[in-house]
Write an enzyme that holds these catalytic residues in place. Structure first.
Site, short mmCIF file in Angstrom:
data_model
loop_
_atom_site.label_atom_id
_atom_site.label_comp_id
_atom_site.label_asym_id
_atom_site.label_seq_id
_atom_site.Cartn_x
_atom_site.Cartn_y
_atom_site.Cartn_z
N LYS A 198 -84.54 -6.29 -47.19
CA LYS A 198 -84.43 -6.93 -48.49
C LYS A 198 -85.11 -6.05 -49.54
O LYS A 198 -86.21 -5.55 -49.34
CB LYS A 198 -85.10 -8.31 -48.43
CG LYS A 198 -84.80 -9.21 -49.61
CD LYS A 198 -85.27 -10.63 -49.31
CE LYS A 198 -84.90 -11.59 -50.41
NZ LYS A 198 -85.24 -12.99 -50.06
N GLU B 41 -84.05 -28.97 -45.04
CA GLU B 41 -84.55 -30.08 -45.85
C GLU B 41 -84.52 -31.41 -45.10
O GLU B 41 -85.41 -32.24 -45.25
CB GLU B 41 -83.74 -30.19 -47.15
CG GLU B 41 -83.96 -29.06 -48.13
CD GLU B 41 -83.06 -27.86 -47.88
OE1 GLU B 41 -83.15 -26.88 -48.64
OE2 GLU B 41 -82.27 -27.90 -46.90
N ARG C 273 -79.42 -32.93 -49.94
CA ARG C 273 -79.10 -32.65 -48.54
C ARG C 273 -79.87 -33.56 -47.59
O ARG C 273 -79.52 -33.66 -46.42
CB ARG C 273 -79.44 -31.19 -48.23
CG ARG C 273 -78.97 -30.22 -49.30
CD ARG C 273 -79.20 -28.80 -48.92
NE ARG C 273 -78.20 -28.37 -47.95
CZ ARG C 273 -78.21 -27.18 -47.36
NH1 ARG C 273 -79.17 -26.33 -47.61
NH2 ARG C 273 -77.27 -26.85 -46.51
#
Length: 595
Positions: free
Chosen positions: A245, A326, A354
């Protein structure tokens, strides 16, 4: 050297020699850095997928072959390679390019996938459709990155994909070891073992999936070879690509926090000013935890973005990162509460969607003392329609026993957080927007637990301000006062349940109006109107909020303007809403001419 502007589609990319394809990578990285520095955006994830994206579009024939990005914020390079180089300058600007795949932009954007861990379910469905319709000449490719494999839905999909060895799905695992920060959980450890050669048999193989890799995700030819091998297997297969990244941009590579996961636009990087809502919350929660040993914090792979970094530094044993999960976060919080702790679940408002079932059935039904802190609530602006935090009030108003606060400034946020954590008989929630908390707005009076922010000369209109809309409502009150209209502006602070004193105060006025940067259906205004309807007073109630549709991305100011939630629009609307003859009833003579 090939020009990026000459890549009008994947066919142009496939026509390049391997050497020419490699030469595109540094040019793409330079464009990404320049664009994200100016406009803001997800820089680190896209720097990490440059070579991977090039290889994907050289092997697969998009849009016939379906390439699904998960999460969608790593798709900037995909956009460049599908003919949108010039449009990248408008990234995340009003009317410009979305920061996520967008079906209205291009036939190459298959799904608008900005909530993580869903692409494998899409891929399973597409592969099943291909099989049922006899389409054997096209591929389905799901690219998972930035911790998306930590989400439970991804494993639900893998369970189904692996059960059909005759149905081809290529799962490209973009393994950079991070979501925002290093990826949490046992899956991350297994992937690290695979990279090191310490895992004798891959978890994926045990599930029934073929496994190719690990492969250097920054070697275009190696990735192309691995992808072609995967296609030749003609079944479900995982291609494990190891990437970095922030690759190729030294400041990102050296950033241990999140590798420049998301950078702010140049215009937004202003020194000084009021602290952000997020930082106010984070600092206050860390202080609270020092006073209350039962307080624990839960994040779904977003420690720093939700303001929990200081908490983690001061109370490392009491912060829990569950990965992009979540649903698990919310039910685990209920378990913590059952065990005697007081969990604070910090999420972006849009991601609470969610976990609604878990909130309703695992937290609220059990009256668990869990506090939800919803960042980026209301109009968030420049991300995408899926990131506008406009759904939380409509959802939370359905939940029995939940108390909900919408602080208007930093002072009321600190106060509400302390009040919420003190609740031990059921769930609480706080919501606040993205950006600066602005100047504190003191109450001029308190009436039946309502903060009175402004009291006009006469009680013509009761204006109910929700959260961060307080400054707008005060502006409206001043404008209406200049036209002879008396306005009382109140801020309930705790907006669910509707404070009993609100209905009594409302009956002293000719008109009630509510202003919220949330959906009009099922929001605060709808609840206030319902309460007043029960009084059978016939008092008119006007609800101002966001229209119930998916809103295009743009700055917060532009979105509020488009939705009529500005002082100018609200003033005109309220003047038109006043009942005929109101002046005579109030003994007023001032003209209502609107200038």
């Amino acid at each position: 050297m090939p020009r990026l502007e000459g890549i009008r589609g994947p066919e142009d990319l496939r026509a390049l020699s391997p050497e020419a394809a490699r030469e595109l990578a540094p040019r793409i990285r330079r464009l990404l850095v320049d664009t994200c520095t100016a406009n803001g955006g997800h820089l680190g994830p896209n720097l990490g997928v440059v070579e991977l994206s090039i290889a994907l579009h050289r092997v697969f024939d998009s849009p016939r072959d379906k390439i699904l990005w998960d999460t969608g914020h790593q798709a900037y390079v995909h956009k460049i390679l599908t003919g949108r180089t010039e449009a990248l300058a408008t990234l995340r600007r009003t009317g410009g390019m979305s920061g996520y795949p967008c079906r209205a932009e291009s036939e190459h954007d298959v799904i608008e996938n900005s909530h993580a861990s869903t692409s494998l379910s899409w891929a399973d469905g597409l592969a099943r459709a291909n099989a049922l319709l006899g389409r054997s000449d096209r591929a389905v490719v799901a690219v998972l990155g930035d911790g998306a494999l930590t989400g439970g839905m991804a494993w639900e999909a893998l369970n189904n994909i692996a059960a059909a060895p005759e149905r081809p799905v290529v799962v490209v695992l973009n393994d950079n070891g991070r979501s925002y920060s290093p990826t949490a959980g046992a899956v991350a450890g297994h992937l690290a073992d695979l990279q090191a050669g310490d895992a004798p048999q891959a978890l994926f193989v045990n599930l029934g999936l073929a496994y190719v890799g690990p492969v250097d995700g920054h070697d275009i030819e190696a990735v192309e070879k691995a992808l072609r091998e995967a296609v030749a297997l003609r079944g479900p297969v995982v291609v494990h690509c190891v990437t970095e990244k922030g690759r190729g941009h030294l400041p990102a590579e050296q950033d241990d926090t999140d590798r420049f996961h998301a950078v702010r636009a140049a215009s937004a990087r202003k020194p000084g000013g009021a602290p952000s809502w997020t930082s106010v919350f984070g600092s206050e929660l860390a202080d609270l935890a020092a006073e209350r040993p039962e307080v624990v914090a839960i994040t779904a792979a977003m420690l720093d973005p939700t303001g929990l970094s200081e908490f983690a530094r001061r109370h490392p044993e009491r912060v829990i990162d569950v990965g992009i999960a979540e649903q698990h976060a919310v039910t685990a919080a209920a378990g913590l509460a059952l065990g005697g702790m007081h969990p604070v679940v910090a999420l972006y408002a849009t991601f609470l969607n969610r976990a609604f079932d878990q909130l309703l059935m695992d937290v609220a039904l059990h009256r668990a003392p869990v506090t939800f802190v919803l960042d980026r609530a209301g109009v968030t602006g420049d991300d995408s329609p899926s990131h506008t935090g406009m759904w939380d009030l409509s959802l939370l108003n359905l939940v029995p026993g939940l108390r909900l606060a919408a602080p208007r400034d930093a002072a009321t946020l600190r106060r509400a957080l302390r009040e919420a954590v003190a609740c031990d008989d059921g769930p609480t929630a706080l919501r606040f927007p993205k950006g600066s908390s602005g100047a504190d707005i003191p109450a001029v009076d308190v009436h039946a637990e309502l903060d009175v922010l402004h009291r006009g000369e006469r009680p013509d209109i009761l204006l109910v301000s929700v959260g961060a809309m307080a400054a707008t409502c005060l502006d409206v009150a001043e404008r209406l006062a200049g036209r002879g209209v008396g306005v009382t502006v109140v801020d309930p602070r705790w907006i669910k349940p509707v404070p009993p004193g609100l209905t009594g105060l409302a009956l002293d006025h000719l008109l009630v109006a509510t202003v919220e940067d949330s959906g009009r259906v099922g929001g605060v205004g709808a609840r206030v109107a319902q309460e007043l309807s029960d009084t059978k007073s016939g008092l008119p109630v006007h609800v101002f909020g966001l229209p119930q549709r998916f809103l295009d991305h743009g700055s917060r100011a532009d979105v509020l303007e488009a939705c009529g939630l500005t002082p100018h629009h609200l003033t005109h609307a309220l003047l038109e809403a006043l009942p005929s003859g109101w002046q005579a009833r109030q003994g007023a003579t001032t003209s209502l001419t609107v200038g």
